[in-house]
Design an enzyme around this catalytic site. Sequence first.
Site, mmCIF file in Angstrom:
data_model
loop_
_atom_site.group_PDB
_atom_site.id
_atom_site.type_symbol
_atom_site.label_atom_id
_atom_site.label_comp_id
_atom_site.label_asym_id
_atom_site.label_seq_id
_atom_site.Cartn_x
_atom_site.Cartn_y
_atom_site.Cartn_z
ATOM 1 C CD GLU A 23 -2.405 -1.207 2.717
ATOM 2 O OE1 GLU A 23 -2.085 -0.226 3.866
ATOM 3 O OE2 GLU A 23 -3.504 -2.030 2.892
ATOM 4 N NE ARG A 60 6.827 9.031 2.831
ATOM 5 C CZ ARG A 60 6.214 10.068 3.436
ATOM 6 N NH1 ARG A 60 6.299 11.352 3.420
ATOM 7 N NH2 ARG A 60 5.439 9.651 4.693
ATOM 8 C CB CYS A 79 -0.584 35.156 10.437
ATOM 9 S SG CYS A 79 -1.189 36.654 9.160
HETATM 10 C C1 LIG Z 1 -0.370 6.341 5.343
HETATM 11 C C2 LIG Z 1 -0.604 4.735 5.113
HETATM 12 C C3 LIG Z 1 -0.066 4.181 4.040
HETATM 13 C C4 LIG Z 1 0.996 4.646 3.036
HETATM 14 O O1 LIG Z 1 2.054 5.433 3.656
HETATM 15 P P1 LIG Z 1 3.355 5.826 2.676
HETATM 16 O O2 LIG Z 1 4.207 6.377 3.921
HETATM 17 O O3 LIG Z 1 2.705 6.984 1.893
HETATM 18 O O4 LIG Z 1 3.737 4.734 2.079
HETATM 19 C C5 LIG Z 1 -0.184 2.870 3.612
HETATM 20 N N1 LIG Z 1 -1.150 1.927 4.473
HETATM 21 C C6 LIG Z 1 -1.741 2.655 5.613
HETATM 22 C C7 LIG Z 1 -2.527 1.798 6.535
HETATM 23 C C8 LIG Z 1 -1.470 3.965 5.800
HETATM 24 O O5 LIG Z 1 -1.898 4.509 7.132
#
Ligand SMILES: *Cc1c(COP(=O)(O)O)cnc(C)c1O
Length: 422
Positions: A270, A273, A339
Amino acid sequence: MHTKLPFTLAQVQEWKKEYPTPFILYDAAGITAAVRQLQQAFAWNRGYREYFAVKATPTPAVLRLLSTLGCGADCASVPEIILAQASGLTGRKIVFTSNQTLPQEYAEAVLSGAIVNLDDITQIDRLEQAAGIPETVCCRYNPGKFSGEGKFIGTAYESKFGMTPAQLLQAMAILRDKGVKHFGIHAMLAGNTLEPDYYPRLAQELFGTAVTVRQQLGIAVEFVDLAGGIGIPYRPEEKPVDILAVGEGVRQVYEKMLTPLGLTPAIYTELGRFVTGPYGYLVTRVIGEKHTHKEYVGVDATAACLLRPAMYGAYHHITVLGKEDTPCEKVVDVVGSLCENNDKFAVDRLLPRVQPGDILVIQDAGAHGHSMGYNYNGKLRCAELMLQEGKVRLIRRAQTPEDYFSTLDIDEQFMAARKDKR
Ligand SMILES: *Cc1c(COP(=O)(O)O)cnc(C)c1O
C-alpha cells in the site's frame, strides 16, 4: 530529490499563462515508471498487487492512471472509497484500512465490496451489526516489539494500530466461526524509511504469524499486506531505495518460511509516498524579498499547499528554475504568507540569488502534499496539473473564495450583492 526536472522554465512560463502559480504538477511518466518497477520487484509473487494509499494523492486523474497500471486503492474513509470508485477502482481493488470505525463506514465499505481490514478485535461485533461479516477479512497486526524498529518509526508498542499477536489469533478464530472463508494479515510498522531491509523484516514478522495461524487454527492466509512506509530521498545526500532488492529480500524470506509449508499467499503493498512523492512538484513564484535579521524570499505558495515543512520541519529540495547551474551564494528562508512563523519551505537554505518573478520548484510534493493542505488564514488550496506526453492538463482547479465559503452559514444577500458589484 531530482537534479534534473522533467520540464523547463520556458514550459512553465507558457503553462502559467493559463494556470497561475502556485500549482502542483504531477509527472505521469515518473509515476508510471515507479509503479512498473514496484511490479517488477514483486513479479515473482502470483497475485501481487499495489493498493495505492489514496490519502497520499486523492486526485481522480492520478488514481485513474494508477488504475490503468493495475493498481488498487487503500482507503481509510468513505470519501476515499468514493474517489477510488469514481476512478475505476471497485470491489476487491479496494482495501478499507480504517480505525475507530463507525458502523455506517463499515456498511459503506462492505457494500462497495472492498476488502475490510480490521484494526481491532472489538470491531468484529461492530462490523457484524453494521454490515454482516464478509467472506474475506484482513486483520491488522501489531507485534508490540519489532526488530530494528528504532531505525524505522516510533515503537510498535506506542502505535495505536492493530491487534496484539494473541488477539489476532483469537479474532481470526472468531471470524472463521462466523463464516469468513478468506483471510489476510496486514501491518505497517514504518514511515518514510530508506532502510532496504524494512519490508523483508516486516515480511519475516508477518510470515511467522501466517505460520502460527496455520499451525494453531489450520487457516491458510491468502494474502499478506506489507502496507506502506517505504521512503524517498528528500535530501540530496539520500539515496533512493532499491525496490528490486527489496522485492528480492521479501522473496527470499517467502521461499524460506512459507514455500516449504505449502503456503502461497499473495503479497500486497500500500505504498503512497514511493509511488507519487518524487513525481509531484510544487511550482511557485517569488513575490518579494525581505532583509531584516535574516534574509527572506517570499513566494505565492503557503503551507496550505504543502504542510510537511511546517508540520514536521521536513526538508524539500528547492530548484530555482532556469538557474540550475547558477552558483548558490545566498542563505535564505523561503517563506509563504501565512500568519504563522512555521510557514517556511526552507530555513537557512543556500540558493542562487533570486528576484521577483523567478519560479521556484519545491520538490517531492507528490504525496502527502496537496492532500494535507488546509484553509488556515483563509488561504485557498492550489490547483493540480498533470504532465503527460509533453502536455499539461488541469486535474483539480484552484479553490475559489466561493468554495471556501460554501459550507458556511453566511449572509447570502451580501454574497450575491458582492458578486454583482464585481
Ligand atoms: C499512510 C498509510 C499508507 C501509505 O504510507 P506511505 O508512507 O505513503 O507509503 C499505507 N497504508 C496505511 C494503512 C497507511 O496508513
